[in-house]
Write an enzyme that holds these catalytic residues in place. Structure first.
Site, PDB file in Angstrom:
ATOM      1  N   THR A 197       7.896   9.257  -2.868  1.00 40.69           N
ATOM      2  CA  THR A 197       8.746   8.078  -2.783  1.00 40.69           C
ATOM      3  C   THR A 197      10.151   8.460  -2.330  1.00 40.69           C
ATOM      4  OG1 THR A 197       9.390   6.029  -3.911  1.00 40.69           O
ATOM      5  CG2 THR A 197       9.306   8.020  -5.285  1.00 40.69           C
ATOM      6  N   LYS A 241       9.820  10.154   1.974  1.00 38.25           N
ATOM      7  CA  LYS A 241       8.628   9.663   2.676  1.00 38.25           C
ATOM      8  C   LYS A 241       8.519  10.126   4.133  1.00 38.25           C
ATOM      9  CE  LYS A 241       7.800   5.555  -0.108  1.00 38.25           C
ATOM     10  NZ  LYS A 241       7.462   4.144  -0.141  1.00 38.25           N
ATOM     11  N   ASP A 289       1.348   2.164   1.610  1.00 43.17           N
ATOM     12  CA  ASP A 289       2.308   1.077   1.327  1.00 43.17           C
ATOM     13  C   ASP A 289       1.994  -0.171   2.156  1.00 43.17           C
ATOM     14  OD1 ASP A 289       3.914   2.351  -0.594  1.00 43.17           O
ATOM     15  OD2 ASP A 289       5.120   3.343   0.951  1.00 43.17           O
ATOM     16  N   SER A 295      20.115  -5.630  15.864  1.00 43.27           N
ATOM     17  CA  SER A 295      19.735  -4.480  16.694  1.00 43.27           C
ATOM     18  C   SER A 295      18.739  -3.556  15.972  1.00 43.27           C
ATOM     19  CB  SER A 295      20.980  -3.685  17.119  1.00 43.27           C
ATOM     20  OG  SER A 295      21.683  -3.255  15.984  1.00 43.27           O
ATOM     21  N   ILE A 324       8.679  -8.489  -1.659  1.00 45.77           N
ATOM     22  CA  ILE A 324       8.164  -7.200  -2.149  1.00 45.77           C
ATOM     23  C   ILE A 324       8.890  -6.738  -3.415  1.00 45.77           C
ATOM     24  CG2 ILE A 324       7.381  -6.503   0.161  1.00 45.77           C
ATOM     25  CD1 ILE A 324       9.643  -4.364   0.106  1.00 45.77           C
TER      26      ILE A 324
END
Ligand code: ATR
Length: 280
Positions: A62, A66, A102, A155, A219
């Site tokens: 985590t 990652k 994930d 962007s 989430i």
């Protein structure tokens, strides 16, 4: 011999993964233990060597490791390579193989919890960070028709789309542009940390133009229902919180390690109970 599993990250002391996985091991009668390992950035290479040296059977990875972990692994699964992030390592006889559960975990939770078919859907993602990236790839893989990305910094959304080798139709929008065209979407997903405890009054996007029957997913799972998700529910949306994604990413990792897909309903209860929510 008892097998050892774990999660490496920093910070890690609040992780709910040990509780969730140890309960599943116990329930299935698997002789294994899952431990949270606090690993600072500069200790990552040594930690990976340690996994091999100690014969740790599998780990979750985590924040903040990652992406950084990828060069230290022996093999990277195709989906994890495309996402550019690994959250699950399997130790196969000393060879470390990296996966990403994930994005796939999110999609599986979305499909199973909201009974929604992703195929052919028009979807809006809010946010363009690591979480958005994993979810974007997994949704594209599930054959969504359109996946637009809106973000505070437009962007960054443009870059995420341009750098992705997926064939799904996608546009980048500012938050204001997305708010104006919200009725176009059948599924809206917040992948940012806006609304996360302790900043519980914050909302990622105005839902003024949302259709009633939209599926809205956040989430975040702390709080279990963000202010934004509550507003979506009150406006008639079918809502989903972040517990599902957390549990399914863990369940998919568990399956890679043991070959057994665990009882996700039980995992959810364990997590929700720990978070102080209702368990029924
Ligand atoms: P993660 O890897 O967990 O997704 P991240 O890479 O830091 O985290 O990404 C955070 C995302 O949330 C980004 O899209 C970020 O927007 P910017 O690209 O403009 O930074 C978004 N985000 C974070 N805080 C925000 C805020 N207060 N308002 C709006 N968007 C925010």
């Amino acid at each position: 011999m008892k097998q050892l599993y774990g999660v490496i990250g920093c910070p890690i002391h609040h992780s709910l993964s040990p509780l969730m996985h140890n309960d599943a091991f116990q329930q299935l009668g698997i002789d294994a233990h899952y431990h949270a390992f606090h690993v600072e950035k500069e200790k990552l290479p040594a930690a990976i060597q340690g996994i091999k040296a100690l014969g740790i059977a599998g780990v979750n990875v985590t924040i903040p490791h990652k992406t950084a972990v990828i060069p230290f692994l022996d093999e990277i699964d195709e989906m994890a390579r495309r996402i550019g992030a690994v959250n699950t390592i399997v130790n196969e006889n000393g060879r470390l193989i990296g996966y990403n559960t994930d994005g796939p975990g999110f999609v599986r939770a979305l499909v199973e919890e909201t009974k929604t078919d992703i195929q052919g859907k028009r979807i809006l993602l809010i946010g363009a960070g690591g979480a958005a990236r994993g979810i974007y790839f997994a949704l594209a893989n599930a054959e969504a028709e359109q996946i637009d990305i809106c973000n505070r910094t437009k962007s960054n959304a443009e870059q995420l789309i341009e750098a992705s080798d997926v064939s799904v139709a996608s546009h980048a929008y500012s938050l204001e542009e997305a708010e104006a065209r919200l009725s176009q979407y059948e599924i809206i997903i917040n992948t940012t940390s806006v609304g996360l405890y302790p900043d519980v009054e914050a909302m990622p996007l105005s839902l003024m133009n949302m259709n009633e029957n939209t599926v809205v997913s956040d989430i975040i799972y702390n709080p279990l229902e963000t202010k934004w998700l509550k507003e979506a529910r009150q406006k008639g949306a079918m809502v989903q919180n972040g517990v599902g994604m957390f549990v399914y990413q863990g369940a998919l990792a568990f399956e890679k390690w043991t070959g057994i897909f665990p009882d996700v309903e039980r995992m959810k209860q364990v997590v929700i109970q720990q978070l102080g929510g209702a368990t029924c």
